[in-house]
Design an enzyme around this catalytic site. Structure first.
Site, PDB file in Angstrom:
ATOM      1  N   PRO A 106      -4.120   0.619  18.682  1.00  0.00           N
ATOM      2  CA  PRO A 106      -3.841   0.114  17.334  1.00  0.00           C
ATOM      3  C   PRO A 106      -3.925   1.166  16.220  1.00  0.00           C
ATOM      4  O   PRO A 106      -3.621   0.854  15.066  1.00  0.00           O
ATOM      5  CB  PRO A 106      -4.927  -0.957  17.142  1.00  0.00           C
ATOM      6  CG  PRO A 106      -6.024  -0.578  18.077  1.00  0.00           C
ATOM      7  CD  PRO A 106      -5.380   0.091  19.245  1.00  0.00           C
ATOM      8  N   HIS A 141       0.841  -1.203   0.000  1.00  0.00           N
ATOM      9  CA  HIS A 141       0.000   0.000   0.000  1.00  0.00           C
ATOM     10  C   HIS A 141       0.872   1.248   0.000  1.00  0.00           C
ATOM     11  O   HIS A 141       1.750   1.392   0.834  1.00  0.00           O
ATOM     12  CB  HIS A 141      -0.909   0.011   1.234  1.00  0.00           C
ATOM     13  CG  HIS A 141      -2.103  -0.880   1.093  1.00  0.00           C
ATOM     14  ND1 HIS A 141      -3.276  -0.686   1.771  1.00  0.00           N
ATOM     15  CD2 HIS A 141      -2.309  -1.965   0.302  1.00  0.00           C
ATOM     16  CE1 HIS A 141      -4.157  -1.611   1.425  1.00  0.00           C
ATOM     17  NE2 HIS A 141      -3.581  -2.411   0.542  1.00  0.00           N
ATOM     18  N   TYR A 169      -9.176   5.605   7.523  1.00  0.00           N
ATOM     19  CA  TYR A 169      -9.293   5.942   8.946  1.00  0.00           C
ATOM     20  C   TYR A 169     -10.301   7.089   9.027  1.00  0.00           C
ATOM     21  O   TYR A 169     -10.039   8.163   8.484  1.00  0.00           O
ATOM     22  CB  TYR A 169      -7.953   6.414   9.505  1.00  0.00           C
ATOM     23  CG  TYR A 169      -6.906   5.335   9.672  1.00  0.00           C
ATOM     24  CD1 TYR A 169      -6.137   4.896   8.590  1.00  0.00           C
ATOM     25  CD2 TYR A 169      -6.654   4.781  10.923  1.00  0.00           C
ATOM     26  CE1 TYR A 169      -5.160   3.913   8.755  1.00  0.00           C
ATOM     27  CE2 TYR A 169      -5.673   3.800  11.097  1.00  0.00           C
ATOM     28  CZ  TYR A 169      -4.937   3.371  10.014  1.00  0.00           C
ATOM     29  OH  TYR A 169      -3.970   2.402  10.184  1.00  0.00           O
ATOM     30  N   TYR A 229       4.203   6.471  10.020  1.00  0.00           N
ATOM     31  CA  TYR A 229       3.355   5.317   9.708  1.00  0.00           C
ATOM     32  C   TYR A 229       4.143   4.240   8.965  1.00  0.00           C
ATOM     33  O   TYR A 229       3.984   3.047   9.224  1.00  0.00           O
ATOM     34  CB  TYR A 229       2.146   5.770   8.879  1.00  0.00           C
ATOM     35  CG  TYR A 229       1.043   4.729   8.781  1.00  0.00           C
ATOM     36  CD1 TYR A 229      -0.049   4.763   9.648  1.00  0.00           C
ATOM     37  CD2 TYR A 229       1.096   3.711   7.822  1.00  0.00           C
ATOM     38  CE1 TYR A 229      -1.060   3.804   9.572  1.00  0.00           C
ATOM     39  CE2 TYR A 229       0.091   2.755   7.742  1.00  0.00           C
ATOM     40  CZ  TYR A 229      -0.978   2.809   8.611  1.00  0.00           C
ATOM     41  OH  TYR A 229      -1.972   1.857   8.534  1.00  0.00           O
ATOM     42  N   LYS A 232       1.155   0.106  14.993  1.00  0.00           N
ATOM     43  CA  LYS A 232       2.552  -0.013  15.423  1.00  0.00           C
ATOM     44  C   LYS A 232       2.852  -1.242  16.292  1.00  0.00           C
ATOM     45  O   LYS A 232       4.023  -1.582  16.498  1.00  0.00           O
ATOM     46  CB  LYS A 232       2.959   1.251  16.207  1.00  0.00           C
ATOM     47  CG  LYS A 232       3.195   2.449  15.332  1.00  0.00           C
ATOM     48  CD  LYS A 232       4.548   2.365  14.634  1.00  0.00           C
ATOM     49  CE  LYS A 232       4.668   3.279  13.441  1.00  0.00           C
ATOM     50  NZ  LYS A 232       4.329   2.676  12.156  1.00  0.00           N
TER      51      LYS A 232
HETATM   52  C1  PHB Z   1      -5.938  -4.259  10.838  1.00  0.00           C
HETATM   53  O1  PHB Z   1      -6.023  -4.504   9.634  1.00  0.00           O
HETATM   54  O2  PHB Z   1      -6.271  -5.079  11.694  1.00  0.00           O
HETATM   55  C2  PHB Z   1      -5.450  -2.920  11.248  1.00  0.00           C
HETATM   56  C3  PHB Z   1      -4.967  -2.042  10.291  1.00  0.00           C
HETATM   57  C4  PHB Z   1      -4.520  -0.791  10.669  1.00  0.00           C
HETATM   58  C5  PHB Z   1      -4.561  -0.422  11.994  1.00  0.00           C
HETATM   59  C6  PHB Z   1      -5.032  -1.301  12.951  1.00  0.00           C
HETATM   60  C7  PHB Z   1      -5.479  -2.559  12.583  1.00  0.00           C
HETATM   61  O3  PHB Z   1      -4.137   0.818  12.346  1.00  0.00           O
END
Ligand code: PHB
Ligand code: APR
Length: 389
Positions: free
Chosen positions: A292, A72, A200, A384, A296
């Site tokens: 989450p 990505h 997000y 990130y 990280k």
């Molecule tokens: C996930 O795909 O479980 C996931 C992806 C990004 C995040 C947290 C969890 O920031």
């Protein structure tokens, strides 16, 4: 029984450390309280930084990740309907790999089995002893018998609820913690993801995240109040809530279906200092937790074990203690960078019951600043896609 390094915990931290040591000719035994199937049934994170990808390549288990993982080059942030793409490729010339922690764990388990390295699953009453002296031991029960394993070092890779951190005398440990007043309700579904990249989303009803595991498997989350029970959420209730929090044109594209997994995780920031007590070393979730939001957790576990493996290799191969002596301070520097970034992403994107209208305006100003500042976007992209050591 005797080994060089006793590794407690067969999560990604313990198994990666085992693999790196094995490659360097250092013997390790992994001791895990659950079964291999149970460990593989836990649905966890899914985003790997370049540094974690490189480490898994170094550990010799990267083939399936490169074949099946999704590269990505950006993420989408959305705030009350407005959106901003963070273009990693353009901003910092980097990217991330979307590949589930479960798959990483499976690849590591397969490699460990192939190399015939010893892993003790379903070890009961695991106890770590005498790590303040030169002869540390691990004791556990298996099939009704008590077994003692002598070793040179113990690696505490046994997660947040593990026994290693709890075995350190309380006065020797300082902990830092923030428990957020909410959790994430997550759902896994065999449906194509709603978008090619992760979304997000900040919404007044709460945060939402659209993620994925493959082109045909989606992972979605919604923020829920602390203490909510997963039984209270039917699949339909989840999909309805997710749809409400996404921009209408995205919500329209959402494909829904029965969940394969559904669970709630409380959000927490936590750090224990230091990471070394004599011959016991903590790594991964045993030492720290991040919310989450910044993706990280797994990456930090990987960077801890990279540093710890290098320090142990230095000890055994070069007979130098310097890597082991500096492990804690070096790892903690990176850990606190990840704690800061994860706290910031969490603060920007969630609804905080206690901060009221002022807090919401500050979040909005933070988002507007991000949209208008290439430097701010660069900082997000840099954090990130890969924190420096
Ligand atoms: C996930 O795909 O479980 C996931 C992806 C990004 C995040 C947290 C969890 O920031
Ligand atoms: N004895 C032996 N094993 C134990 C004990 C114990 N007393 N307590 C816990 N364990 C095992 C757990 O069953 C688990 O398999 O230790 C393992 C720890 O694995 P993880 O919790 O996955 O932690 P870690 O390897 O540090 O990986 C961190 O996991 O929670 C996610 O977001 C986090 O992605 C990050 C990753």
């Amino acid at each position: 029984m005797r080994t060089q390094v006793a590794i407690i915990g067969a999560g990604p931290a313990g198994l990666t450390l085992g693999q790196l040591l094995q490659q360097a000719g250092i013997e390790a035994v992994v001791i895990e309280q659950r079964s291999a199937d149970y460990v593989l049934s836990r649905i966890r994170a899914g985003v790997l930084e370049q540094g974690a990808v490189d480490l898994l390549d170094r550990a010799g288990i990267g083939a399936r990740m490169h074949a099946e993982g999704l590269v990505h080059e950006g993420i989408e942030l959305s705030f009350d309907g407005e959106h901003q793409r963070i273009d990693f490729a353009d901003l910092v010339g980097s990217n991330v790999m979307v590949y589930g922690q479960t798959e990483v764990t499976r690849d590591l388990m397969d490699a460990r089995k192939a190399s015939q390295a010893t892993t003790i699953y379903e070890a009961e009453e695991v106890t770590v002893l005498d790590f303040d002296g030169a002869r540390p031991k691990v004791r556990y029960r298996k099939n009704g018998g008590s077994i003692e394993l002598e070793c040179d070092f113990i690696a505490g890779c046994d997660g947040f609820h593990g026994v290693c951190r709890q075995s350190v005398p309380p006065g020797a440990l300082t902990t830092f913690e923030r428990v957020y007043p909410f959790g994430w309700l997550g759902i896994l579904a065999d449906q194509p993801p709603v978008a090619h990249e992760l979304i997000y989303a900040h919404h007044e009803r709460g945060f939402a995240l659209c993620s994925m595991r493959s082109p045909s498997r989606s992972r979605y989350y919604v923020q829920v109040a602390a203490g909510e029970k997963v039984e209270a959420w039917s699949d339909d209730a989840f999909w309805d809530e997710l749809r409400r929090r996404l921009n209408p044109e995205i919500a329209e594209q959402l494909l829904t279906g029965p969940s394969i997994e559904k669970s709630i995780a409380q959000l927490r920031s936590f750090v224990a200092e230091p990471l070394r007590f004599g011959s016991l070393f903590l790594a991964g979730d045993a030492a720290h937790i991040v919310p989450p939001t910044g993706a990280k957790g797994l990456n930090l576990a990987m960077s801890d074990v990279r540093m710890l493996a290098d320090a142990l290799i230095e000890h055994y191969v070069e007979h130098s203690a310097s890597g082991l002596d500096t492990y804690s301070a070096k790892a903690l520097q990176r850990i606190w960078k990840a704690e800061r970034f994860s706290w910031w992403m969490t603060s920007l994107l969630h609804t905080f019951p206690e901060t009221g209208a002022f807090g919401r305006r500050i979040q909005r100003a933070d988002f507007d600043y991000l949209c208008g500042s290439r430097a701010a976007q660069q900082s997000l992209a840099e954090n990130y896609t890969g924190l420096p050591d």
